[in-house]
Scaffold this motif. Structure first.
Motif, PDB file in Angstrom:
ATOM      1  N   LEU A 100       0.852  -1.087  -0.093  1.00 18.52           N
ATOM      2  CA  LEU A 100      -0.005   0.063   0.178  1.00 18.52           C
ATOM      3  C   LEU A 100       0.819   1.233   0.071  1.00 18.52           C
ATOM      4  O   LEU A 100       0.517   2.286  -0.693  1.00 18.52           O
ATOM      5  CB  LEU A 100      -0.913   0.049   1.214  1.00 18.52           C
ATOM      6  CG  LEU A 100      -2.157   1.349   1.339  1.00 18.52           C
ATOM      7  CD1 LEU A 100      -2.876   1.142  -0.006  1.00 18.52           C
ATOM      8  CD2 LEU A 100      -2.892   0.902   2.362  1.00 18.52           C
ATOM      9  N   ALA A 121      -6.251   8.923  -1.328  1.00 16.97           N
ATOM     10  CA  ALA A 121      -7.230   7.842  -0.738  1.00 16.97           C
ATOM     11  C   ALA A 121      -6.209   6.694  -0.362  1.00 16.97           C
ATOM     12  O   ALA A 121      -6.457   6.130   0.885  1.00 16.97           O
ATOM     13  CB  ALA A 121      -7.878   7.152  -1.946  1.00 16.97           C
ATOM     14  N   THR A 122      -5.007   6.460  -0.674  1.00 22.30           N
ATOM     15  CA  THR A 122      -4.124   5.544  -0.306  1.00 22.30           C
ATOM     16  C   THR A 122      -3.555   6.079   1.158  1.00 22.30           C
ATOM     17  O   THR A 122      -3.302   5.040   2.097  1.00 22.30           O
ATOM     18  CB  THR A 122      -3.151   5.038  -1.632  1.00 22.30           C
ATOM     19  OG1 THR A 122      -2.345   6.203  -1.742  1.00 22.30           O
ATOM     20  CG2 THR A 122      -3.593   4.323  -2.513  1.00 22.30           C
ATOM     21  N   THR A 132      -6.239   5.449   3.652  1.00 18.22           N
ATOM     22  CA  THR A 132      -6.273   4.133   3.932  1.00 18.22           C
ATOM     23  C   THR A 132      -5.188   3.652   5.072  1.00 18.22           C
ATOM     24  O   THR A 132      -5.508   2.902   5.958  1.00 18.22           O
ATOM     25  CB  THR A 132      -6.298   3.216   2.826  1.00 18.22           C
ATOM     26  OG1 THR A 132      -7.200   3.866   1.874  1.00 18.22           O
ATOM     27  CG2 THR A 132      -6.279   1.711   3.056  1.00 18.22           C
ATOM     28  N   VAL A 136      -5.908   2.293   8.558  1.00 24.76           N
ATOM     29  CA  VAL A 136      -5.862   0.855   8.650  1.00 24.76           C
ATOM     30  C   VAL A 136      -4.610   0.545   9.759  1.00 24.76           C
ATOM     31  O   VAL A 136      -4.885  -0.318  10.535  1.00 24.76           O
ATOM     32  CB  VAL A 136      -5.676  -0.037   7.380  1.00 24.76           C
ATOM     33  CG1 VAL A 136      -5.164  -1.370   7.463  1.00 24.76           C
ATOM     34  CG2 VAL A 136      -6.876   0.207   6.593  1.00 24.76           C
TER      35      VAL A 136
END
Length: 140
Positions: A6, A65-66, A69, A73
């Motif tokens: 990611l 967005a990444t 995330t 997370v």
């Protein structure tokens, strides 16, 4: 997906976004220098539009967005991240401002000189440097 995968995707997308943030204002420099060249004007409008909507905006959205995330997370939150997110917010503002300038050129409303665009073009560098140092060193 692993954290490193990611993070790698995030960096690739960030490079894509920054390519647009660096190059679009440079196109504005050259566009502002045109003098009575309708074909050149149309060519710049096409290049600017494609760069903004085809590369820069998707790159920016997916970078954000990444990044979010990873934050949600993996919970790697510190003061360094708050500073980084503030700098990213400035980049988002800059990106939106680039879009406004895109429309100014599109509708032949540009009032700024090529010299102004040369200075405007330097802003992403000023933001990129501290972001990289914050991410690598996580000083706070």
């Amino acid at each position: 997906m692993s954290f490193l995968t990611l993070k790698s995707i995030h960096v690739i997308l960030m490079v894509t976004w920054f390519a647009g943030l660096f190059y679009l204002p440079r196109l504005y420099v050259y566009h502002a220098m045109l003098d009575n060249d309708p074909k050149g004007d149309e060519r710049f409008k096409i290049m600017e539009r494609k760069l903004f909507w085809g590369i820069m905006t998707p790159g920016g959205i997916l970078t954000i967005a990444t990044g979010l995330t990873m934050v949600f997370v993996y919970h790697d939150i510190g003061v360094w991240l708050h500073i980084k997110l503030t700098l990213v917010a400035l980049l988002i503002f800059y990106h939106i401002w680039c879009g406004k300038l895109l429309n100014d050129f599109k509708y032949n409303r540009n009032q700024r000189s090529h010299v102004w665009y040369r200075w405007f073009n330097e802003f992403p560098v000023v933001i990129l440097i501290p972001i990289v140092f914050l991410v690598i060193y996580k000083p706070f």
